[in-house]
Design a protein around this motif. Structure first.
Motif, mmCIF file in Angstrom:
data_model
loop_
_atom_site.group_PDB
_atom_site.id
_atom_site.type_symbol
_atom_site.label_atom_id
_atom_site.label_comp_id
_atom_site.label_asym_id
_atom_site.label_seq_id
_atom_site.Cartn_x
_atom_site.Cartn_y
_atom_site.Cartn_z
ATOM 1 N N ILE A 124 8.414 3.819 13.092
ATOM 2 C CA ILE A 124 7.495 4.366 14.084
ATOM 3 C C ILE A 124 6.742 3.246 14.785
ATOM 4 O O ILE A 124 6.597 3.235 16.017
ATOM 5 N N PHE A 125 6.277 2.279 14.001
ATOM 6 C CA PHE A 125 5.558 1.155 14.593
ATOM 7 C C PHE A 125 6.475 0.369 15.531
ATOM 8 O O PHE A 125 6.084 -0.019 16.628
ATOM 9 N N GLY A 126 7.697 0.157 15.098
ATOM 10 C CA GLY A 126 8.660 -0.542 15.942
ATOM 11 C C GLY A 126 8.916 0.204 17.239
ATOM 12 O O GLY A 126 9.056 -0.410 18.307
ATOM 13 N N ASN A 127 8.984 1.518 17.167
ATOM 14 C CA ASN A 127 9.186 2.309 18.373
ATOM 15 C C ASN A 127 8.019 2.158 19.343
ATOM 16 O O ASN A 127 8.211 2.128 20.567
ATOM 17 N N ASP A 128 6.801 2.073 18.791
ATOM 18 C CA ASP A 128 5.622 1.878 19.643
ATOM 19 C C ASP A 128 5.675 0.522 20.349
ATOM 20 O O ASP A 128 5.388 0.419 21.547
ATOM 21 N N LEU A 129 6.031 -0.516 19.595
ATOM 22 C CA LEU A 129 6.157 -1.843 20.206
ATOM 23 C C LEU A 129 7.247 -1.834 21.286
ATOM 24 O O LEU A 129 7.054 -2.354 22.392
ATOM 25 N N ALA A 130 8.378 -1.253 20.953
ATOM 26 C CA ALA A 130 9.500 -1.224 21.892
ATOM 27 C C ALA A 130 9.131 -0.492 23.175
ATOM 28 O O ALA A 130 9.540 -0.899 24.276
ATOM 29 N N VAL A 134 9.727 2.651 5.227
ATOM 30 C CA VAL A 134 10.801 2.563 6.218
ATOM 31 C C VAL A 134 10.499 3.444 7.416
ATOM 32 O O VAL A 134 10.577 3.000 8.573
ATOM 33 N N ALA A 135 10.147 4.691 7.161
ATOM 34 C CA ALA A 135 9.852 5.605 8.258
ATOM 35 C C ALA A 135 8.644 5.130 9.050
ATOM 36 O O ALA A 135 8.625 5.198 10.288
ATOM 37 N N LEU A 136 7.642 4.642 8.354
ATOM 38 C CA LEU A 136 6.438 4.186 9.020
ATOM 39 C C LEU A 136 6.691 2.932 9.840
ATOM 40 O O LEU A 136 6.203 2.787 10.965
ATOM 41 N N ALA A 137 7.484 2.025 9.294
ATOM 42 C CA ALA A 137 7.820 0.800 10.026
ATOM 43 C C ALA A 137 8.635 1.121 11.273
ATOM 44 O O ALA A 137 8.486 0.472 12.313
ATOM 45 N N ILE A 174 0.838 -1.176 0.000
ATOM 46 C CA ILE A 174 0.000 0.000 0.000
ATOM 47 C C ILE A 174 0.876 1.230 0.000
ATOM 48 O O ILE A 174 2.002 1.216 0.470
ATOM 49 N N ALA A 175 0.347 2.317 -0.503
ATOM 50 C CA ALA A 175 1.015 3.607 -0.401
ATOM 51 C C ALA A 175 0.337 4.394 0.700
ATOM 52 O O ALA A 175 -0.868 4.436 0.801
ATOM 53 N N THR A 176 1.091 5.019 1.547
ATOM 54 C CA THR A 176 0.494 5.793 2.637
ATOM 55 C C THR A 176 1.395 6.945 2.994
ATOM 56 O O THR A 176 2.481 7.083 2.442
ATOM 57 N N SER A 177 0.991 7.783 3.897
ATOM 58 C CA SER A 177 1.740 8.991 4.239
ATOM 59 C C SER A 177 2.031 9.046 5.715
ATOM 60 O O SER A 177 1.165 8.775 6.536
ATOM 61 N N ILE A 178 3.239 9.434 6.032
ATOM 62 C CA ILE A 178 3.629 9.512 7.437
ATOM 63 C C ILE A 178 2.885 10.611 8.166
ATOM 64 O O ILE A 178 2.775 10.625 9.381
ATOM 65 N N ALA A 179 2.332 11.562 7.404
ATOM 66 C CA ALA A 179 1.642 12.671 8.027
ATOM 67 C C ALA A 179 0.255 12.311 8.529
ATOM 68 O O ALA A 179 -0.316 13.023 9.339
ATOM 69 N N VAL A 180 -0.292 11.225 8.038
ATOM 70 C CA VAL A 180 -1.679 10.920 8.385
ATOM 71 C C VAL A 180 -1.825 9.701 9.251
ATOM 72 O O VAL A 180 -2.931 9.309 9.583
ATOM 73 N N VAL A 181 -0.723 9.077 9.613
ATOM 74 C CA VAL A 181 -0.802 7.961 10.542
ATOM 75 C C VAL A 181 0.280 8.114 11.585
ATOM 76 O O VAL A 181 1.252 8.819 11.384
ATOM 77 N N THR A 182 0.123 7.438 12.676
ATOM 78 C CA THR A 182 1.143 7.513 13.716
ATOM 79 C C THR A 182 2.052 6.315 13.730
ATOM 80 O O THR A 182 3.183 6.405 14.188
#
Length: 298
Positions: A214-220, A209-212, A4-12
Motif C-alpha cells: 500500500i505504501f509503495g502504491n502511494d509513492l508510485a 507485505v500488504a502494508l508495504a 512492529i505489529a499493526t493492522s491493515i484495517a487501521v492504517v492506509t
C-alpha cells in the motif's frame, strides 16, 4: 528497522525500511561540466548511497549501491556519462526539502539537486530517487497499536505531500527539457520476522507485505502524477510470494520471499554485522536491474 505489529484495517499506508548512516558523497566522479559530458543524478536516502554494514555492523556508504551499478550499465552505452550522487543516509522527505541531516552547499538535498538540474539543462540523462521510508521512524518507535495507527495517519499524508513538492521542484528546475526521472518503491525487511518462529512474528511478516504494498502504491502514484516512471522494487524482491518454500542453511525451510530478503539484504545476518535493513551487493544489483528494465523498456 524496529519491528512492529499493526493492522491493515487501521492504517492506509506503511513504509518498510528505515535508513540511517553518514554524510553524502556529493559526486561519485569529480568532473568539470562541459558540453561533452552528460549526467546521471541519483537522489534519496541511504539506499541511494549504497549503504551497507561493515564487519563491525556500522552502516557505511559504499560504491556497490544501485546507483553505482546502474551507472556502470548505462556508461557502457554512453561513455560521456558521469554519476552525481546526492543521496543522504537517514534523509526524510522533510529533511530532503529543508536540510538538517547532511551538508550541502545549497543547504538541502533538494536545493542542491534543483541547482544542478538548472545549471545542466539538456545534459542530464537520468534522475533516480528513493525517499520516504525514514518518515515512518517516529511511528515505528511506538509500541501501542492504536498510537502507531494514529501516528501513521498523520505522518503518511505529510510524506506524500512532501514528495509531491519534491517532484514539483525537480520538474521546475529541469525546465521544458526535464530529464527522465524514475522513483522507486521499497522492499520489505520486516519479512525477516518470520525467522523468529512464533505465531505473532509470522503474522507480522505476513501483515507487513500488504502494508508495504500500500505504501509503495502511494509513492508510485505521486511519481506518476509528475510524469516519472516507477522502479517496482517491491515486486522485484518477490515480496508477496510466500510459496514455494526454499531452504536456507542457517534457518531451514522458509517462504520464498523470506529467503530472498535474507539473500538480498543484511537483515538476516548474524551479529555483529546484522541484522541490518540495507541491501547487500546482490540486492543492490536487483534494484539497479529494476531501474534498468524501466529504462530499456521505455
Amino acid at each position: 528497522m524496529r519491528r512492529i505489529a499493526t493492522s491493515i484495517a487501521v492504517v492506509t499506508v506503511v513504509a518498510t525500511a528505515a535508513m540511517a548512516g553518514a554524510a553524502p558523497a556529493l559526486a561519485a566522479h569529480h568532473t568539470t561540466a562541459t558540453t561533452s559530458h552528460t549526467y546521471y543524478l541519483s537522489l534519496g536516502d541511504s539506499l541511494a548511497q549504497g549503504v551497507q554494514p561493515n564487519k563491525s555492523g556500522v552502516s557505511v556508504e559504499t560504491n556497490e549501491g544501485y546507483a553505482n551499478q546502474l551507472f556502470t550499465a548505462l556508461h557502457s552505452g554512453n561513455p560521456t556519462l558521469k554519476l552525481v550522487k546526492l543521496g543522504c543516509p537517514g534523509e526524510t522527505t522533510a529533511t530532503m526539502i529543508n536540510g538538517g541531516i547532511c551538508t550541502y552547499p545549497a543547504h538541502s538535498q533538494l536545493n542542491q539537486a534543483a541547482k544542478f538540474l538548472a545549471s545542466h539543462r539538456g545534459k542530464v540523462q537520468l534522475v533516480t530517487i528513493d525517499i520516504g521510508a525514514n518518515d515512518l521512524n517516529p511511528c515505528l518507535a511506538l509500541t501501542n497499536i492504536n498510537k502507531i495507527a494514529a501516528c501513521l495517519a498523520k505522518v503518511i499524508p505529510t510524506a506524500v505531500t512532501n514528495l509531491g513538492n519534491i517532484m514539483a521542484t525537480l520538474g521546475a528546475a529541469g525546465g521544458s527539457g526535464t530529464p527522465p526521472t524514475i522513483g522507486m518503491t521499497y522492499y520489505d525487511p520486516l519479512l525477516a520476522n518470520w525467522l523468529k518462529g512464533t505465531t505473532a512474528a509470522k503474522t507480522l511478516a505476513k501483515d507487513s507485505v500488504a502494508l508495504a504494498q500500500i505504501f509503495g502504491n502511494d509513492l508510485a502514484a505521486v511519481y506518476k502524477q509528475f510524469g516519472a516512471k516507477v522502479a517496482d522494487v517491491f515486486t522485484a524482491f518477490q515480496t508477496t510470494k510466500f510459496k514455494p518454500k526454499v531452504t536456507l542453511p542457517a534457518f531451514g525451510k522458509v517462504p520464498l520471499n523470506v529467503g530472498l530478503i535474507c539473500s538480498y539484504t543484511w537483515e538476516c545476518a548474524a551479529p555483529p554485522v546484522g541484522p541490518n535493513i540495507h541491501a547487500n551487493i546482490l540486492g543492490y544489483g536487483i534494484i539497479a536491474n529494476t531501474f534498468l528494465n524501466v529504462i530499456l523498456t521505455g
